[in-house]
Every structure is written in structure tokens, then in C-alpha cells.
Design an enzyme around this catalytic site. Structure first.
Site, PDB file in Angstrom:
ATOM      1  N   LYS A 155       0.840  -1.211   0.000  1.00 32.21           N
ATOM      2  CA  LYS A 155       0.000   0.000   0.000  1.00 32.21           C
ATOM      3  C   LYS A 155       0.874   1.260   0.000  1.00 32.21           C
ATOM      4  CE  LYS A 155      -1.981  -1.132   3.942  1.00 32.21           C
ATOM      5  NZ  LYS A 155      -1.282  -2.415   4.245  1.00 32.21           N
ATOM      6  N   ARG A 214      -9.528   0.753   8.660  1.00 28.36           N
ATOM      7  CA  ARG A 214      -9.221  -0.669   8.796  1.00 28.36           C
ATOM      8  C   ARG A 214     -10.097  -1.375   9.816  1.00 28.36           C
ATOM      9  NH1 ARG A 214      -3.068   0.309   9.070  1.00 28.36           N
ATOM     10  NH2 ARG A 214      -2.723  -1.873   9.355  1.00 28.36           N
ATOM     11  N   ARG A 229      11.735  -5.438   4.925  1.00 32.62           N
ATOM     12  CA  ARG A 229      11.512  -4.016   4.649  1.00 32.62           C
ATOM     13  C   ARG A 229      12.516  -3.122   5.389  1.00 32.62           C
ATOM     14  NH1 ARG A 229       5.785  -1.685   5.462  1.00 32.62           N
ATOM     15  NH2 ARG A 229       5.984  -2.861   7.390  1.00 32.62           N
ATOM     16  N   ARG A 257      11.403  -1.014  10.893  1.00 31.00           N
ATOM     17  CA  ARG A 257      10.284  -0.617  11.750  1.00 31.00           C
ATOM     18  C   ARG A 257      10.189  -1.509  12.982  1.00 31.00           C
ATOM     19  NH1 ARG A 257       5.055   0.400   8.014  1.00 31.00           N
ATOM     20  NH2 ARG A 257       4.133  -0.906   9.612  1.00 31.00           N
ATOM     21  N   ARG A 264      -0.070  -8.525  13.519  1.00 26.68           N
ATOM     22  CA  ARG A 264      -0.662  -7.606  12.529  1.00 26.68           C
ATOM     23  C   ARG A 264      -1.466  -8.367  11.485  1.00 26.68           C
ATOM     24  NH1 ARG A 264       4.630  -5.184  10.638  1.00 26.68           N
ATOM     25  NH2 ARG A 264       3.438  -4.061   9.078  1.00 26.68           N
TER      26      ARG A 264
HETATM   27  P1  AP5 Z   1       4.846  -1.574   1.880  1.00 29.73           P
HETATM   28  O1  AP5 Z   1       4.551  -0.752   0.661  1.00 29.73           O
HETATM   29  O2  AP5 Z   1       5.503  -0.897   3.024  1.00 29.73           O
HETATM   30  O3  AP5 Z   1       3.530  -2.351   2.346  1.00 29.73           O
HETATM   31  P2  AP5 Z   1       2.265  -1.856   3.142  1.00 29.73           P
HETATM   32  O4  AP5 Z   1       1.082  -2.538   2.566  1.00 29.73           O
HETATM   33  O5  AP5 Z   1       2.229  -0.364   3.191  1.00 29.73           O
HETATM   34  O6  AP5 Z   1       2.593  -2.497   4.547  1.00 29.73           O
HETATM   35  P3  AP5 Z   1       2.586  -1.891   6.003  1.00 29.73           P
HETATM   36  O7  AP5 Z   1       3.337  -2.867   6.851  1.00 29.73           O
HETATM   37  O8  AP5 Z   1       3.072  -0.467   6.028  1.00 29.73           O
HETATM   38  O9  AP5 Z   1       1.091  -1.926   6.334  1.00 29.73           O
HETATM   39  P4  AP5 Z   1       0.489  -1.916   7.699  1.00 29.73           P
HETATM   40  O10 AP5 Z   1      -0.918  -1.762   7.293  1.00 29.73           O
HETATM   41  O11 AP5 Z   1       0.817  -3.043   8.588  1.00 29.73           O
HETATM   42  O12 AP5 Z   1       1.211  -0.678   8.427  1.00 29.73           O
HETATM   43  P5  AP5 Z   1       0.722   0.795   8.792  1.00 29.73           P
HETATM   44  O13 AP5 Z   1       1.897   1.664   8.751  1.00 29.73           O
HETATM   45  O14 AP5 Z   1      -0.494   1.171   8.049  1.00 29.73           O
HETATM   46  O15 AP5 Z   1       5.723  -2.830   1.399  1.00 29.73           O
HETATM   47  C1  AP5 Z   1       6.193  -3.775   2.318  1.00 29.73           C
HETATM   48  C2  AP5 Z   1       7.535  -4.340   1.820  1.00 29.73           C
HETATM   49  O16 AP5 Z   1       7.319  -5.060   0.602  1.00 29.73           O
HETATM   50  C3  AP5 Z   1       8.568  -3.250   1.492  1.00 29.73           C
HETATM   51  O17 AP5 Z   1       9.839  -3.684   1.844  1.00 29.73           O
HETATM   52  C4  AP5 Z   1       8.452  -3.075  -0.037  1.00 29.73           C
HETATM   53  O18 AP5 Z   1       9.687  -2.667  -0.605  1.00 29.73           O
HETATM   54  C5  AP5 Z   1       8.066  -4.491  -0.469  1.00 29.73           C
HETATM   55  N1  AP5 Z   1       7.215  -4.481  -1.654  1.00 29.73           N
HETATM   56  C6  AP5 Z   1       6.156  -3.669  -1.881  1.00 29.73           C
HETATM   57  N2  AP5 Z   1       5.609  -3.953  -3.073  1.00 29.73           N
HETATM   58  C7  AP5 Z   1       6.320  -4.996  -3.592  1.00 29.73           C
HETATM   59  C8  AP5 Z   1       6.231  -5.736  -4.798  1.00 29.73           C
HETATM   60  N3  AP5 Z   1       5.279  -5.474  -5.714  1.00 29.73           N
HETATM   61  N4  AP5 Z   1       7.118  -6.734  -5.002  1.00 29.73           N
HETATM   62  C9  AP5 Z   1       8.071  -7.005  -4.073  1.00 29.73           C
HETATM   63  N5  AP5 Z   1       8.224  -6.323  -2.925  1.00 29.73           N
HETATM   64  C10 AP5 Z   1       7.348  -5.327  -2.686  1.00 29.73           C
HETATM   65  O19 AP5 Z   1       0.251   0.566  10.327  1.00 29.73           O
HETATM   66  C11 AP5 Z   1       1.181   0.274  11.341  1.00 29.73           C
HETATM   67  C12 AP5 Z   1       0.460   0.213  12.677  1.00 29.73           C
HETATM   68  O20 AP5 Z   1      -0.130   1.497  12.982  1.00 29.73           O
HETATM   69  C13 AP5 Z   1      -0.710  -0.779  12.758  1.00 29.73           C
HETATM   70  O21 AP5 Z   1      -0.286  -2.085  13.043  1.00 29.73           O
HETATM   71  C14 AP5 Z   1      -1.551  -0.156  13.878  1.00 29.73           C
HETATM   72  O22 AP5 Z   1      -1.008  -0.411  15.150  1.00 29.73           O
HETATM   73  C15 AP5 Z   1      -1.409   1.346  13.606  1.00 29.73           C
HETATM   74  N6  AP5 Z   1      -2.463   1.842  12.689  1.00 29.73           N
HETATM   75  C16 AP5 Z   1      -2.249   2.428  11.472  1.00 29.73           C
HETATM   76  N7  AP5 Z   1      -3.419   2.744  10.902  1.00 29.73           N
HETATM   77  C17 AP5 Z   1      -4.382   2.349  11.761  1.00 29.73           C
HETATM   78  C18 AP5 Z   1      -5.809   2.368  11.726  1.00 29.73           C
HETATM   79  N8  AP5 Z   1      -6.464   2.885  10.663  1.00 29.73           N
HETATM   80  N9  AP5 Z   1      -6.485   1.849  12.777  1.00 29.73           N
HETATM   81  C19 AP5 Z   1      -5.855   1.357  13.856  1.00 29.73           C
HETATM   82  N10 AP5 Z   1      -4.507   1.281  13.950  1.00 29.73           N
HETATM   83  C20 AP5 Z   1      -3.771   1.772  12.907  1.00 29.73           C
END
Ligand code: AP5
Length: 227
Positions: free
Chosen positions: A20, A95, A134, A167, A178
Site C-alpha cells: 500500500k 481498517r 523491509r 520498523r 498484525r
Molecule cells: P509496503 O509498501 O511498506 O507495504 P504496506 O502494505 O504499506 O505495509 P505496512 O506494513 O506499512 O502496512 P500496515 O498496514 O501493517 O502498516 P501501517 O503503517 O499502516 O511494502 C512492504 C515491503 O514489501 C517493502 O519492503 C516493499 O519494498 C516491499 N514491496 C512492496 N511492493 C512490492 C512488490 N510489488 N514486489 C516485491 N516487494 C514489494 O500501520 C502500522 C500500525 O499502525 C498498525 O499495526 C496499527 O497499530 C497502527 N495503525 C495504522 N493505521 C491504523 C488504523 N487505521 N487503525 C488502527 N490502527 C492503525
């Protein structure tokens, strides 16, 4: 395209590691609209040690979701800023069903159209490797992957030479938590948006540039037909 995006919210949806953030960075540049990541806003609050950061830190690092109340509050505040007038990308919000209901009301109050939800589909066995590999640049935010998209010099950003960081929630126990939270609390949103005819799916298990090309085409097409 900026004109077409005026009232539109793009939601990038998918499990942790689906890409994402990676796709949102590319699409944000392509359309000139802000990329809004609730995860990034929360991590910034943790880094700065604000009351919000202190409230969220423990839950984030263990891989649990932060409360709907906190996250909906920061999202509403961010969406009220002037740079969102021409559209925006939401990454990681909503989410839970509660957050999706909140967003629906907020978009209605702001006079915006229904969101376009892009579900980036990736099989679960790929996610673990993506998350454990990552690395992120603390200066420019560029996302790398030690297995799939490494920097030219080990652990150093290609753009500004900064040492890359891992991270706190990319440790195996937190990653599993997660993924569990996604299955229980977030996956039900697929049906929520499917029945509203707001959901489009892309295959995220391809090179990032290929996925980005499809996402940009899809967004352009859907916005053109809804204009
Ligand atoms: P990346 O693009 O970083 O993936 P992502 O889907 O953004 O994954 P996240 O881990 O950031 O999502 P998340 O939802 O767990 O975290 P968030 O920050 O929202 O890619 C991942 C890896 O894969 C990278 O190394 C990239 O290079 C690689 N990659 C990408 N595309 C690729 C491809 N096509 N081929 C190969 N490799 C690829 O949330 C973190 C925390 O914050 C949550 O756990 C929660 O505690 C809190 N939080 C955030 N939002 C909320 C909410 N709305 N409600 C409640 N808690 C929340």
C-alpha cells in the site's frame, strides 16, 4: 486529472506488506495528490513523544490496532487541510467497520463523492518475507526491501545516503499479530466496499512498477467514467 480528483478519496487497501505504501508513493506523484498514511502519522507521533504517540506506542509495537477514536480523530484533522482539496490517497485507513462508517460520514459532510477503494491482493506467504525484509529511509521515506528491492549499498538510502531503519513492528511476533488483526478486523471491509460497488482489485504480487502502472490506469479510467 487534478480537476477530476477534486472530490475523490482513493483508499489503498490490503494486508500488512501488500505494498500500500509503495504504491501510494507512486500514485501520489503521478496525480499530484497527498499520500496520507495513518501508520506514518502515528509513527511520527511516537518519534516525537507526543501524548498521541505515547498512547499508541505499545499497541503499534505489538502489532495491535490503535483505537478507532484516536485514528479517526487524526484522519479527520489531516483531511481538513487545504492540500486535500484536490483529492488524496488514504493508506491504512479505514481498517475497521467503525472507521469505514466514520469516513463515509466525513466524506459526505465534506461534499465528496464515494471513495475508490483499491484492494492490493497478495498471498499471505509472500507477506512475511516482504515485512521482515523491509527497510525505510528516515530522511526521504523511500521504502526498500532487502530481498526484492535492495538499495545499491547495503542498508544505505540510494537517494540521500542515510542509514536505513527497520520498523519496530517488523519483528516476527508483531508481524504475526498484525496479520491476525487484519484477518479479524480489517478483511471484513472487503465485503463492506464490495456491496457498495466501490472496490477494485489488483494483483500485487508483481514488480512494483507493473502494479503501479495498473493502479494508475485503473484510477484514470474510473475517474474519467465517473466525471
Ligand atoms: P509496503 O509498501 O511498506 O507495504 P504496506 O502494505 O504499506 O505495509 P505496512 O506494513 O506499512 O502496512 P500496515 O498496514 O501493517 O502498516 P501501517 O503503517 O499502516 O511494502 C512492504 C515491503 O514489501 C517493502 O519492503 C516493499 O519494498 C516491499 N514491496 C512492496 N511492493 C512490492 C512488490 N510489488 N514486489 C516485491 N516487494 C514489494 O500501520 C502500522 C500500525 O499502525 C498498525 O499495526 C496499527 O497499530 C497502527 N495503525 C495504522 N493505521 C491504523 C488504523 N487505521 N487503525 C488502527 N490502527 C492503525
Amino acid at each position: 486529472m487534478r480537476r477530476l480528483l477534486k472530490a475523490q478519496a482513493l483508499i489503498f487497501f490490503g494486508p500488512p506488506g501488500a505494498g500500500k505504501g509503495t504504491q501510494a508513493q507512486a500514485v501520489s506523484v503521478a496525480f499530484g495528490i497527498p499520500h496520507i498514511s495513518t501508520g506514518e502519522m502515528l509513527r511520527e507521533a511516537v518519534r516525537l513523544g507526543t501524548p498521541l504517540g505515547l498512547a499508541a506506542k505499545e499497541r503499534m509495537e505489538s502489532g495491535e490496532l490503535v483505537s478507532d477514536e484516536i485514528v479517526s480523530g487524526i484522519a479527520a484533522e489531516r483531511l481538513a487541510r487545504p492540500d486535500c482539496q484536490t483529492g488524496f490517497i488514504l493508506d491504512g485507513f479505514p481498517r475497521t467497520i467503525g472507521q469505514a462508517d466514520f469516513l463515509e460520514r466525513l466524506l459526505r459532510e465534506q461534499g465528496r463523492g464515494a471513495p475508490l477503494v483499491i484492494y492490493i491482493h497478495v498471498e499471505s506467504w509472500v507477506l512475511l518475507k516482504r515485512l521482515s525484509g523491509r527497510r525505510t529511509c528516515p530522511i526521504c521515506g523511500r521504502i526498500y526491501n532487502m530481498y526484492f528491492d535492495p538499495p545499491k549499498v547495503d542498508e544505505v538510502c540510494d537517494i540521500d545516503g542515510a542509514a536505513l531503519v527497520t520498523r519496530a513492528d517488523d519483528k516476527e511476533v508483531a508481524i504475526r499479530q498484525r496479520l491476525d488483526a487484519y484477518e479479524v478486523l480489517t478483511r471484513p471491509l472487503l465485503d463492506y466496499y464490495r456491496v457498495r460497488h466501490q472496490l477494485w482489485e489488483v494483483d500485487g504480487d508483481r514488480a512494483p512498477a507493473e502494479v503501479a502502472r495498473d493502479v494508475i490506469e485503473l484510477v484514470s479510467r474510473e475517474l474519467a467514467t465517473s466525471a
